[in-house]
Enzyme design. Sequence first.
Site, mmCIF file in Angstrom:
data_model
loop_
_atom_site.group_PDB
_atom_site.id
_atom_site.type_symbol
_atom_site.label_atom_id
_atom_site.label_comp_id
_atom_site.label_asym_id
_atom_site.label_seq_id
_atom_site.Cartn_x
_atom_site.Cartn_y
_atom_site.Cartn_z
ATOM 1 N N SER A 57 22.320 32.573 -12.928
ATOM 2 C CA SER A 57 23.870 32.456 -13.420
ATOM 3 C C SER A 57 24.146 33.890 -13.879
ATOM 4 C CB SER A 57 24.008 31.471 -14.646
ATOM 5 O OG SER A 57 23.821 30.290 -14.381
ATOM 6 N N GLU A 59 23.810 36.589 -12.332
ATOM 7 C CA GLU A 59 24.461 37.274 -11.066
ATOM 8 C C GLU A 59 25.740 36.612 -10.701
ATOM 9 O OE1 GLU A 59 20.319 38.079 -12.224
ATOM 10 O OE2 GLU A 59 21.097 35.928 -11.471
ATOM 11 N N VAL A 82 22.587 26.905 -17.597
ATOM 12 C CA VAL A 82 21.842 27.463 -18.257
ATOM 13 C C VAL A 82 21.303 26.569 -19.709
ATOM 14 C CG1 VAL A 82 21.860 29.451 -20.029
ATOM 15 C CG2 VAL A 82 23.179 29.649 -17.924
ATOM 16 N N VAL A 83 19.916 26.393 -19.773
ATOM 17 C CA VAL A 83 19.622 25.427 -20.675
ATOM 18 C C VAL A 83 18.959 26.132 -21.865
ATOM 19 C CG1 VAL A 83 17.776 23.628 -21.137
ATOM 20 C CG2 VAL A 83 19.021 23.861 -18.926
ATOM 21 N N GLU A 86 13.932 28.532 -26.398
ATOM 22 C CA GLU A 86 13.318 28.833 -27.736
ATOM 23 C C GLU A 86 13.879 30.326 -28.419
ATOM 24 O OE1 GLU A 86 8.870 28.793 -27.473
ATOM 25 O OE2 GLU A 86 9.060 26.993 -26.893
ATOM 26 N N THR A 87 14.737 30.849 -27.547
ATOM 27 C CA THR A 87 15.206 32.212 -27.965
ATOM 28 C C THR A 87 16.753 32.050 -27.718
ATOM 29 O OG1 THR A 87 15.243 33.486 -25.891
ATOM 30 C CG2 THR A 87 13.092 33.496 -27.397
ATOM 31 N N HIS A 89 18.443 33.759 -25.921
ATOM 32 C CA HIS A 89 18.941 34.346 -24.468
ATOM 33 C C HIS A 89 19.970 33.560 -23.798
ATOM 34 C CE1 HIS A 89 17.694 36.024 -20.438
ATOM 35 N NE2 HIS A 89 18.006 34.921 -20.270
ATOM 36 N N ARG A 128 25.213 15.782 -16.258
ATOM 37 C CA ARG A 128 26.592 16.287 -15.658
ATOM 38 C C ARG A 128 26.462 16.778 -14.264
ATOM 39 N NH1 ARG A 128 25.496 16.265 -20.731
ATOM 40 N NH2 ARG A 128 27.100 16.403 -22.431
#
Length: 157
Positions: A57, A59, A82-83, A86-87, A89, A128
């Site tokens: 995503s 790019e 985009v899932v 743990e951070t 990001h 979705r």
Amino acid sequence: MPHEIPPARPEPDDRYAIVVAQWNQSVTSVLLEGAIETLRAAGVPDVHIDVAWVPGSWEIPLVAQRFAEGGLHAAVICLGVVVRGETSHDQHINRGVSLAISQISLQFDVPVLFGILTCESMEQAVDRAGGAHGNKGSECAEAALHMVGLLKNLPGA
């Protein structure tokens, strides 16, 4: 009563670009199928649908910008997933990509549609992409068709 401006019907020569992320391809490929099916159902021939796969995503905006500035496409549809991990990001990706997409649309006066799923889990993403919550790729293509038609009918266009 106010005058409502309806969108024009799709024209045979309108071209559509789709930029799709390879990351989470099991989901993005379903989003892509939904977008293509919706464009076809509106009468857009396959030869007027250009698809570019990018690594992820992050790019998407650069390729979307190239399509928008090229002047050949009536709209650019951006598809990705985009899932949350743990951070933080995911938050940086989502913020950067969403801001870039909106700027590209305004800069080049071309509808650039945000079809990037920003989910808490893969289960939400699957829901979705043809699951319980429909296909957001298809919805993005519907929005692209609507915006292209509306822009054609706006005064001064």
